[in-house]
Motif scaffolding. Structure first.
Motif, PDB file in Angstrom:
ATOM      1  N   PRO A  16      -6.984  -6.447   1.348  1.00  0.00           N
ATOM      2  CA  PRO A  16      -7.110  -6.579  -0.208  1.00  0.00           C
ATOM      3  C   PRO A  16      -8.184  -5.350  -0.293  1.00  0.00           C
ATOM      4  N   ASN A  17      -8.175  -4.738  -1.607  1.00  0.00           N
ATOM      5  CA  ASN A  17      -9.038  -3.699  -2.085  1.00  0.00           C
ATOM      6  C   ASN A  17      -9.074  -2.651  -1.198  1.00  0.00           C
ATOM      7  N   ARG A  18      -7.967  -2.298  -0.351  1.00  0.00           N
ATOM      8  CA  ARG A  18      -8.016  -1.065   0.167  1.00  0.00           C
ATOM      9  C   ARG A  18      -6.661  -0.218  -0.134  1.00  0.00           C
ATOM     10  N   ILE A  19      -6.849   1.002  -0.345  1.00  0.00           N
ATOM     11  CA  ILE A  19      -5.848   2.008  -1.064  1.00  0.00           C
ATOM     12  C   ILE A  19      -4.875   2.390   0.293  1.00  0.00           C
ATOM     13  N   PHE A  20      -3.747   2.240   0.327  1.00  0.00           N
ATOM     14  CA  PHE A  20      -2.943   2.897   1.486  1.00  0.00           C
ATOM     15  C   PHE A  20      -1.727   3.678   0.893  1.00  0.00           C
ATOM     16  N   GLU A  21      -1.155   4.497   1.769  1.00  0.00           N
ATOM     17  CA  GLU A  21       0.410   5.114   1.480  1.00  0.00           C
ATOM     18  C   GLU A  21       1.121   4.383   2.828  1.00  0.00           C
ATOM     19  N   LEU A  22       2.403   3.974   2.483  1.00  0.00           N
ATOM     20  CA  LEU A  22       3.245   3.738   3.254  1.00  0.00           C
ATOM     21  C   LEU A  22       4.628   4.536   3.616  1.00  0.00           C
ATOM     22  N   SER A  23       4.682   4.989   4.729  1.00  0.00           N
ATOM     23  CA  SER A  23       5.793   6.081   4.948  1.00  0.00           C
ATOM     24  C   SER A  23       6.443   5.236   6.184  1.00  0.00           C
ATOM     25  N   PHE A  24       7.654   5.755   6.294  1.00  0.00           N
ATOM     26  CA  PHE A  24       8.748   5.582   7.361  1.00  0.00           C
ATOM     27  C   PHE A  24       8.267   6.087   8.721  1.00  0.00           C
ATOM     28  N   GLY A  43      -7.847   5.792   8.299  1.00  0.00           N
ATOM     29  CA  GLY A  43      -7.269   5.093   9.284  1.00  0.00           C
ATOM     30  C   GLY A  43      -5.817   4.842   8.988  1.00  0.00           C
ATOM     31  N   THR A  44      -5.098   4.461  10.261  1.00  0.00           N
ATOM     32  CA  THR A  44      -3.772   4.266  10.270  1.00  0.00           C
ATOM     33  C   THR A  44      -3.335   2.748  10.984  1.00  0.00           C
ATOM     34  N   VAL A  45      -2.605   2.342  10.483  1.00  0.00           N
ATOM     35  CA  VAL A  45      -1.773   1.037  11.326  1.00  0.00           C
ATOM     36  C   VAL A  45      -0.277   1.269  11.035  1.00  0.00           C
ATOM     37  N   MET A  69      -1.546  -5.742  30.475  1.00  0.00           N
ATOM     38  CA  MET A  69      -2.544  -4.955  31.554  1.00  0.00           C
ATOM     39  C   MET A  69      -1.943  -3.604  31.407  1.00  0.00           C
ATOM     40  N   ILE A  70      -1.000  -3.495  30.403  1.00  0.00           N
ATOM     41  CA  ILE A  70      -0.846  -2.016  30.239  1.00  0.00           C
ATOM     42  C   ILE A  70      -0.969  -1.544  28.786  1.00  0.00           C
ATOM     43  N   ASN A  71      -0.880  -0.589  28.341  1.00  0.00           N
ATOM     44  CA  ASN A  71      -1.239   0.097  26.999  1.00  0.00           C
ATOM     45  C   ASN A  71      -0.009  -0.253  25.985  1.00  0.00           C
ATOM     46  N   VAL A  72       0.081  -1.454  25.439  1.00  0.00           N
ATOM     47  CA  VAL A  72       1.210  -2.036  24.624  1.00  0.00           C
ATOM     48  C   VAL A  72       0.148  -2.122  23.266  1.00  0.00           C
ATOM     49  N   PRO A  73       0.962  -1.978  22.265  1.00  0.00           N
ATOM     50  CA  PRO A  73       0.343  -2.030  20.825  1.00  0.00           C
ATOM     51  C   PRO A  73      -0.528  -3.568  20.689  1.00  0.00           C
ATOM     52  N   GLN A  74      -1.518  -3.465  20.095  1.00  0.00           N
ATOM     53  CA  GLN A  74      -2.316  -4.674  19.888  1.00  0.00           C
ATOM     54  C   GLN A  74      -1.724  -5.450  18.306  1.00  0.00           C
ATOM     55  N   VAL A  75      -1.434  -6.495  18.285  1.00  0.00           N
ATOM     56  CA  VAL A  75      -1.144  -7.171  17.354  1.00  0.00           C
ATOM     57  C   VAL A  75      -2.307  -7.457  16.310  1.00  0.00           C
ATOM     58  N   LEU A  76      -2.294  -6.974  15.137  1.00  0.00           N
ATOM     59  CA  LEU A  76      -3.615  -7.037  14.295  1.00  0.00           C
ATOM     60  C   LEU A  76      -3.560  -8.164  13.196  1.00  0.00           C
ATOM     61  N   HIS A  77      -2.301  -8.396  12.677  1.00  0.00           N
ATOM     62  CA  HIS A  77      -1.916  -9.455  11.640  1.00  0.00           C
ATOM     63  C   HIS A  77      -0.277  -9.420  11.901  1.00  0.00           C
ATOM     64  N   VAL A  78       0.008 -10.567  11.593  1.00  0.00           N
ATOM     65  CA  VAL A  78       1.548 -10.978  11.907  1.00  0.00           C
ATOM     66  C   VAL A  78       1.827 -12.355  10.753  1.00  0.00           C
ATOM     67  N   GLU A  80       5.115 -14.358  10.842  1.00  0.00           N
ATOM     68  CA  GLU A  80       6.442 -14.799  11.496  1.00  0.00           C
ATOM     69  C   GLU A  80       7.405 -15.155  10.627  1.00  0.00           C
ATOM     70  N   LYS A  81       7.074 -15.892   9.565  1.00  0.00           N
ATOM     71  CA  LYS A  81       8.174 -16.526   8.739  1.00  0.00           C
ATOM     72  C   LYS A  81       8.780 -15.428   7.714  1.00  0.00           C
ATOM     73  N   LEU A  82       7.909 -14.286   7.431  1.00  0.00           N
ATOM     74  CA  LEU A  82       8.346 -13.263   6.630  1.00  0.00           C
ATOM     75  C   LEU A  82       8.935 -11.946   7.540  1.00  0.00           C
ATOM     76  N   GLY A  83       8.481 -11.986   8.953  1.00  0.00           N
ATOM     77  CA  GLY A  83       8.891 -11.097   9.856  1.00  0.00           C
ATOM     78  C   GLY A  83       8.304  -9.900   9.714  1.00  0.00           C
ATOM     79  N   PHE A  84       6.846  -9.776   9.410  1.00  0.00           N
ATOM     80  CA  PHE A  84       6.122  -8.681   9.247  1.00  0.00           C
ATOM     81  C   PHE A  84       5.068  -8.732  10.413  1.00  0.00           C
ATOM     82  N   MET A  85       4.675  -7.540  10.697  1.00  0.00           N
ATOM     83  CA  MET A  85       3.340  -7.455  12.032  1.00  0.00           C
ATOM     84  C   MET A  85       2.644  -6.225  11.740  1.00  0.00           C
ATOM     85  N   VAL A  86       1.576  -6.289  12.013  1.00  0.00           N
ATOM     86  CA  VAL A  86       0.661  -4.835  11.932  1.00  0.00           C
ATOM     87  C   VAL A  86       0.160  -4.611  13.337  1.00  0.00           C
TER      88      VAL A  86
END
Length: 334
Positions: A16-24, A43-45, A69-78, A80-86
């Motif tokens: 909330p209250n953060r401006i962002f641009e979403l691109s494919f 910043g980007t996510v 133990m390896i460098n996989v993406p960290q889940v910041l927000h998820v 599951e019902k909507l199928g969205f993840m940051v």
């Protein structure tokens, strides 16, 4: 477009209250798509869109924790019902892109050795019982994609009696040695398109289909690629490098390299049969033509391997009967 709008609306509640641009950013062979959100502060996510009516994000979340133990993406927000993840952003340059830009085998080798180092770390930290097993049923289902989709749809043929006999002999010869290999975590798509140039160590993507299975599988994925191909001597050198690193790490590989190389090649046959079928299915069932021109590369891999081993002669005979014995050019369509 509707899903992208829903994703944007969800992100506005997460940030909330953060401006962002979403691109494919990217799309997978399945239904997942990725978008990059760039914030006004620089910043980007990365945002995953996995339509819940087509797939679940639960496997991704499970494997992400196992592979920490390896460098996989960290889940910041998820959600599951909507199928969205940051996810945190591991950059936009894949190993494949870097290799295509460099066009230099020395640079390729350096990146592949980094990938091998990460693979050894992953395998060394494997634990049984946490992932489904890569068992005979799974392997059989996968290689049957070859007659079901490549032969039937791409070639428009049905195996005749002799060809079916060759196929059955191949299956019964190929699978037992693969199932006898020591088992470790198997990413299942450990390829240069799924490895990112990231700070410190490679970023590893697209791991949600991981299983517990043969130790040679991921190395084959890495070195027998769909979109980039290296000379046999180059691949052999890297397989030796892996074998040496694996032995030093205490992984269960044979003491004799030639035995391990046979593991590598035979595992490759199983994977190449599967991939040829999957790429045909992506085109004929899902309307995705990006992968179809690469099928000949896998036929070439298959012919080379099956020529080298007397026990795989039935497969070689089948391939020659179906598509001939000449090397095929990538991009060739039947």
């Amino acid at each position: 477009m509707q899903r992208q709008t829903e994703l944007k609306n969800w992100l506005e509640t997460v940030y909330p209250n953060r401006i962002f641009e979403l691109s494919f950013a990217a799309a997978d062979a399945d239904f997942r798509r990725y978008f990059r959100a760039a914030f006004s502060d620089g910043g980007t996510v990365v945002c995953m869109d996995a339509p819940p009516d087509k797939m679940s994000v639960a496997p991704y979340l499970k494997v992400q924790k196992l592979f920490d133990m390896i460098n996989v993406p960290q889940v910041l927000h998820v959600d599951e019902k909507l199928g969205f993840m940051v996810l945190n952003d591991l950059g936009s340059t894949t190993f494949l892109t870097a290799m295509q830009q460099a066009r230099n085998e020395t640079a390729d080798k350096a990146l592949l050795l980094e990938a091998i180092d990460e693979l050894v770390v992953l395998q060394k930290n494997s634990c049984p019982g946490l992932l489904p097993e890569y068992d005979r049923e799974v392997m059989l289902r996968e290689i049957n994609l070859f007659p079901e989709w490549f032969v039937a749809k791409e070639l428009g043929k049905t195996l005749n009696f002799k060809q079916r006999e060759w196929w059955n002999q191949t299956v019964e010869t190929l699978l037992p040695p693969l199932l006898a290999q020591p088992q470790v975590y198997v990413h299942r798509d450990y390829i240069v398109r799924n490895l990112m140039l990231a700070e410190g160590r490679p970023g590893v993507l697209d791991f949600q289909d991981a299983l517990y299975g043969p130790i040679a599988y991921d190395l084959v994925s890495l070195l027998r690629d769909a979109f980039i191909e290296w000379e046999e001597e180059f691949v052999l050198d890297l397989v030796i490098r892996y074998w040496e690193k694996a032995r030093a790490a205490g992984l269960p590989v044979p003491e004799q390299f030639d035995e391990f190389y046979r593991w590598f090649e035979w595992m490759g046959v199983q994977r190449h049969l599967k991939v040829a079928g999957i790429f045909a299915r992506l085109y004929y069932r899902d309307g995705k033509d990006k992968y179809r021109p690469e099928i000949p590369r896998f036929l070439n891999y298959l012919r080379r391997a099956s020529r080298r081993y007397h026990d795989l002669a039935p497969l070689y005979a089948l391939l020659v009967d179906l598509v001939g014995d000449e090397e095929l050019e990538t991009g060739f369509t039947f």
